[in-house]
Design an enzyme around this catalytic site. Structure first.
Site, PDB file in Angstrom:
ATOM      1  N   HIS A 169       0.799  -1.219   0.000  1.00  0.00           N
ATOM      2  CA  HIS A 169       0.000   0.000   0.000  1.00  0.00           C
ATOM      3  C   HIS A 169       0.836   1.276   0.000  1.00  0.00           C
ATOM      4  CE1 HIS A 169      -3.640   2.375   1.516  1.00  0.00           C
ATOM      5  NE2 HIS A 169      -4.095   1.700   0.480  1.00  0.00           N
ATOM      6  N   LYS A 171       2.941   4.457  -1.120  1.00  0.00           N
ATOM      7  CA  LYS A 171       2.879   5.295  -2.320  1.00  0.00           C
ATOM      8  C   LYS A 171       4.087   6.240  -2.340  1.00  0.00           C
ATOM      9  CE  LYS A 171      -1.100   3.335  -2.146  1.00  0.00           C
ATOM     10  NZ  LYS A 171      -2.368   3.986  -1.874  1.00  0.00           N
ATOM     11  N   ASP A 176      15.476  10.665  -9.565  1.00  0.00           N
ATOM     12  CA  ASP A 176      16.756  11.228  -9.136  1.00  0.00           C
ATOM     13  C   ASP A 176      16.712  11.519  -7.637  1.00  0.00           C
ATOM     14  OD1 ASP A 176      17.541  10.995 -11.784  1.00  0.00           O
ATOM     15  OD2 ASP A 176      16.898  13.019 -12.287  1.00  0.00           O
TER      16      ASP A 176
END
Length: 501
Positions: A169, A171, A176
């Site tokens: 889950h 995110k 870079d």
């Protein structure tokens, strides 16, 4: 108790959310004590300049920022999400073009196995398989599979429901040395009409933060299935072969259902490798940023431990009340968190939850269509507990609703009880603060704490948090869940699935 209740519960029209419209308090009686709380934390700590932080408010801004980041990537793109939506072929094209432009660019992606390999024409795995075929040495895509669904149940549970036993889950959207942390997934609705939170850290001074997020993805990839072209070569034991792609299991001597010890050691070692940063002094005017892992099935509970310390601290502060603004798109507050809210008599709490119409499952076919009703049941139980604790004047629940939109935002802001006070800290990331996030799903969130003092850059950052919080509250209105009926069948399903909601 909550002051000025009419203002707190009333809806704030979105067009009026201008910085100049607010009386902003820069001083906080709570602020001087936050250092006592952070001194108890033993998580890695990153120093972040306020000028390098941008808080986005809208899904379209999230989409545009992500596309811009991919276009300017030079050496690496690293992404972690639940899944890639079936309509996101344009995002795949953006990744492909970036790889074609930059011969040294590498792509690392991590998704949830069950959500990404559903038997549908455009699953995440099928959408991304061409990238693996075109750039086999430079693209690394993995799928984490929760070990909780195993044995006979793994064979019987339909693909549409197997997420109930846990998902990947976290995110993270990075290129870079810049990173964007959100609760949003890679799907059209999250780019257009599904409200979430999005905090972007620019590349100027974020090497340590970006390296941590990159290492986090690579660490989990070591015990996740790796996407490969559909070659006929032999695969290690427990791997998966399909016509469109292969999924290589990296630990042939360890069954995918038995990775608990391996995963716990790997994630704990990652935190330990960055823990030396905790003792470094924070530069004046900079924010402290602490990563909080929560993976209950692997006995990793950074978020849970931090929230206990936070509420314990806020409740102990003398001559000052704290205001905790809490929100979740799927509000089924984890029972220990409910206890913290109800028993912290020195803390006021305002909660924003999704209305049934703003729940992403509203109108779904079959059993999943009852999910919004299931959350109404959990809200009713919570509000009954609020009444039993005699906390109706200091704990308020409102519901978010905007025509044509759904709600997925989650997190916490902490400030003084004056509605014009600037937030002193915030928690943001993937956690929904419910039982799923605590026990079943694997989460990554961040605690961001403002510095002491009155440096203008830090105050500007706190004003941005103030605007973000109020932008979300602008679409909230008094909770109507007490008036809604919950069918007996829904009550039975809520009992059956328990903490899976």
């Amino acid at each position: 108790m909550l002051s000025r209740p009419v203002m707190l519960l009333g809806r704030v029209p979105a067009p009026r959310l201008r910085l100049s419209a607010f009386r902003l308090r820069s001083q906080s009686s709570l602020a001087s004590t936050i250092g006592d709380f952070t001194a108890k934390l033993h998580h890695p700590k990153f120093s972040v300049a306020a000028r390098d932080v941008r808080i986005l408010l809208k899904p379209t801004e999230f989409h545009d920022q992500l596309k811009e980041m991919i276009e300017r990537a030079q050496t690496r793109i690293f992404i972690s999400s639940l899944y890639l939506g079936s309509m996101e072929s344009d995002l795949v094209v953006s990744l492909q073009r970036a790889l074609e432009r930059r011969p040294h660019l590498r792509l690392h992606m991590l998704f949830d196995f069950n959500r990404s390999t559903r038997p549908e024409p455009k699953s995440t795995a099928k959408l991304l398989a061409p990238l693996i075929a075109q750039f086999p040495e430079r693209v690394h895509i993995s799928f984490f599979r929760s070990p909780s669904l195993r044995g006979l149940m793994a064979k019987l549970v339909p693909p549409r429901f197997n997420e109930g036993w846990g998902t990947w889950h976290a995110k993270i959207y990075g290129v870079d040395n810049e990173v964007m942390i959100s609760g949003a997934n890679l799907n059209k609705s999250y780019f257009t009409d599904r409200q979430d939170r999005y905090i972007h850290f620019s590349a100027s001074d974020q090497q340590r933060l970006s390296h941590y997020c990159f290492d986090f993805i690579r660490t989990v990839s070591n015990f996740s299935f790796r996407l490969l072209p559909p070659a006929k070569d032999s695969l290690p034991e427990h791997s998966v072969r399909t016509e469109e792609y292969n999924l290589r299991w990296p630990l042939p001597e360890t069954h995918p259902h038995q990775i608990h010890g391996f995963a716990q050691t790997a994630l704990t070692s990652l935190q330990e490798s960055y823990r030396h940063l905790t003792s470094e002094p924070l530069d004046p005017g900079k924010f402290a940023l602490y990563p909080l892992m929560q993976a209950g099935q692997f006995h990793i509970r950074d978020e849970e431990q931090t929230l206990h310390l936070l509420f314990e601290h806020l409740n102990s502060v003398q001559n000052s009340r704290a205001l905790v603004d809490l929100t979740s798109g799927y509000f089924g507050l984890y029972e220990p968190y409910q206890k913290l809210v109800l028993e912290s008599s020195n803390v006021d709490c305002r909660i924003v939850a999704a209305s049934p119409r703003a729940n992403g499952f509203y109108g779904s076919r079959g059993v999943s269509g009852r999910i919004p009703e299931g959350y109404t049941l959990l809200e009713q139980r919570f509000m009954n507990a609020v009444a039993a604790a005699n906390r109706q004047n200091s704990v308020q629940l409102t519901e978010w609703e905007r025509e044509g939109w759904t709600y997925h935002a989650k997190g916490i802001w902490v400030s003084d009880t004056d509605p014009d006070a600037l937030p002193k800290l915030t928690i943001f990331g993937s956690t929904n603060l419910n039982s799923r996030s605590a026990h079943i799903d694997s989460e990554l969130s961040f605690l961001m704490v403002a510095p002491e003092g009155r440096e203008e850059a830090a105050l500007r950052m706190r004003r941005k948090l103030f605007v973000e919080r109020n932008y979300i509250r602008a679409w909230s209105k008094p909770w109507k869940g007490a008036e809604r009926k919950v069918r007996l069948g829904t009550r039975f399903l809520a009992w059956l699935v328990g903490g899976m909601l």
